[in-house]
Motif scaffolding. Structure first.
Motif, PDB file in Angstrom:
ATOM      1  N   GLU A 167       5.884  49.432 -60.443  1.00 62.61           N
ATOM      2  CA  GLU A 167       5.996  48.664 -59.262  1.00 62.61           C
ATOM      3  C   GLU A 167       4.766  47.746 -58.849  1.00 62.61           C
ATOM      4  O   GLU A 167       4.747  46.764 -58.622  1.00 62.61           O
ATOM      5  N   SER A 168       3.587  48.557 -59.297  1.00 62.22           N
ATOM      6  CA  SER A 168       2.288  47.613 -58.857  1.00 62.22           C
ATOM      7  C   SER A 168       2.124  46.425 -60.071  1.00 62.22           C
ATOM      8  O   SER A 168       1.614  45.532 -59.467  1.00 62.22           O
ATOM      9  N   PHE A 169       2.458  46.629 -61.049  1.00 66.14           N
ATOM     10  CA  PHE A 169       2.594  45.510 -62.039  1.00 66.14           C
ATOM     11  C   PHE A 169       3.404  44.521 -61.527  1.00 66.14           C
ATOM     12  O   PHE A 169       2.970  43.439 -61.694  1.00 66.14           O
ATOM     13  N   ASN A 170       4.691  44.723 -61.185  1.00 69.22           N
ATOM     14  CA  ASN A 170       5.711  43.632 -60.731  1.00 69.22           C
ATOM     15  C   ASN A 170       5.074  43.063 -59.536  1.00 69.22           C
ATOM     16  O   ASN A 170       5.233  41.874 -59.501  1.00 69.22           O
ATOM     17  N   TYR A 171       4.515  43.713 -58.565  1.00 65.31           N
ATOM     18  CA  TYR A 171       3.775  43.078 -57.586  1.00 65.31           C
ATOM     19  C   TYR A 171       2.802  42.237 -57.989  1.00 65.31           C
ATOM     20  O   TYR A 171       2.649  41.108 -57.386  1.00 65.31           O
ATOM     21  N   PHE A 172       2.027  42.950 -58.529  1.00 63.56           N
ATOM     22  CA  PHE A 172       0.792  41.943 -59.111  1.00 63.56           C
ATOM     23  C   PHE A 172       1.287  40.559 -59.560  1.00 63.56           C
ATOM     24  O   PHE A 172       0.733  39.830 -59.472  1.00 63.56           O
ATOM     25  N   TYR A 173       1.998  40.717 -60.724  1.00 70.34           N
ATOM     26  CA  TYR A 173       2.615  39.562 -61.164  1.00 70.34           C
ATOM     27  C   TYR A 173       3.277  38.607 -60.340  1.00 70.34           C
ATOM     28  O   TYR A 173       3.139  37.476 -60.419  1.00 70.34           O
ATOM     29  N   THR A 174       3.909  38.984 -59.605  1.00 72.66           N
ATOM     30  CA  THR A 174       4.608  38.124 -58.424  1.00 72.66           C
ATOM     31  C   THR A 174       3.478  37.254 -57.355  1.00 72.66           C
ATOM     32  O   THR A 174       3.713  36.321 -57.144  1.00 72.66           O
ATOM     33  N   GLN A 175       2.650  38.023 -57.225  1.00 73.51           N
ATOM     34  CA  GLN A 175       1.270  37.496 -56.304  1.00 73.51           C
ATOM     35  C   GLN A 175       0.530  36.438 -57.047  1.00 73.51           C
ATOM     36  O   GLN A 175      -0.048  35.596 -56.604  1.00 73.51           O
ATOM     37  N   PHE A 176       0.686  36.606 -58.461  1.00 69.57           N
ATOM     38  CA  PHE A 176      -0.300  35.667 -59.139  1.00 69.57           C
ATOM     39  C   PHE A 176       0.435  34.845 -60.371  1.00 69.57           C
ATOM     40  O   PHE A 176       0.204  33.989 -61.061  1.00 69.57           O
TER      41      PHE A 176
END
Length: 128
Positions: free
Chosen positions: A119-128
């Motif tokens: 989930e943190s991967f997905n969140y991080f990639y969508t933010q950047f």
């Protein structure tokens, strides 16, 4: 967005360089993520050539930047742990050498490894 000091940004940059160099190759996806994240943090990184991207600052050695990271507040450490994990995974492959370097940084910097998940991967990639 979390605000980092200039020294914290320099420490984060060098830690990211450790991950990028862990498998002895600089992937374009890793370099692009590094540049995007620093731009979002309000720091444009400029390099003469693509080969110069992700070269650690030799004037800021590990024994100087690790203590800076150790002193960062928890939320900044979570960001860094997720950023380093995102660099490892951005090319679709996490190598043993990348994982070794990551786990050493987690240990040396007291990073919260439990903050890294799919989930943190997905969140991080969508933010950047």
């Amino acid at each position: 967005m979390i605000e980092f000091t200039l020294k914290e940004k320099a420490a984060i940059y060098n830690a990211a360089c450790e991950i990028i160099h862990a498998d002895n190759k600089k992937e374009l996806d890793e370099l692009a993520l590094l540049l995007k994240v620093f731009k979002k943090l309000g720091t444009e990184l400029f390099f003469p050539t693509i080969e110069d991207v992700a070269e650690p600052n030799e004037r800021f050695p590990r024994e100087q930047y690790i203590p800076i990271i150790k002193e960062m507040v928890y939320v900044k450490k979570v960001f860094l742990a997720q950023f380093l994990a995102a660099i490892m995974g951005v090319d679709g492959e996490i190598t043993e050498s990348e994982m070794r370097v990551y786990m050493q940084l987690v240990k040396d910097c007291n990073l919260p490894n439990d903050s890294v998940s799919e989930e943190s991967f997905n969140y991080f990639y969508t933010q950047f």
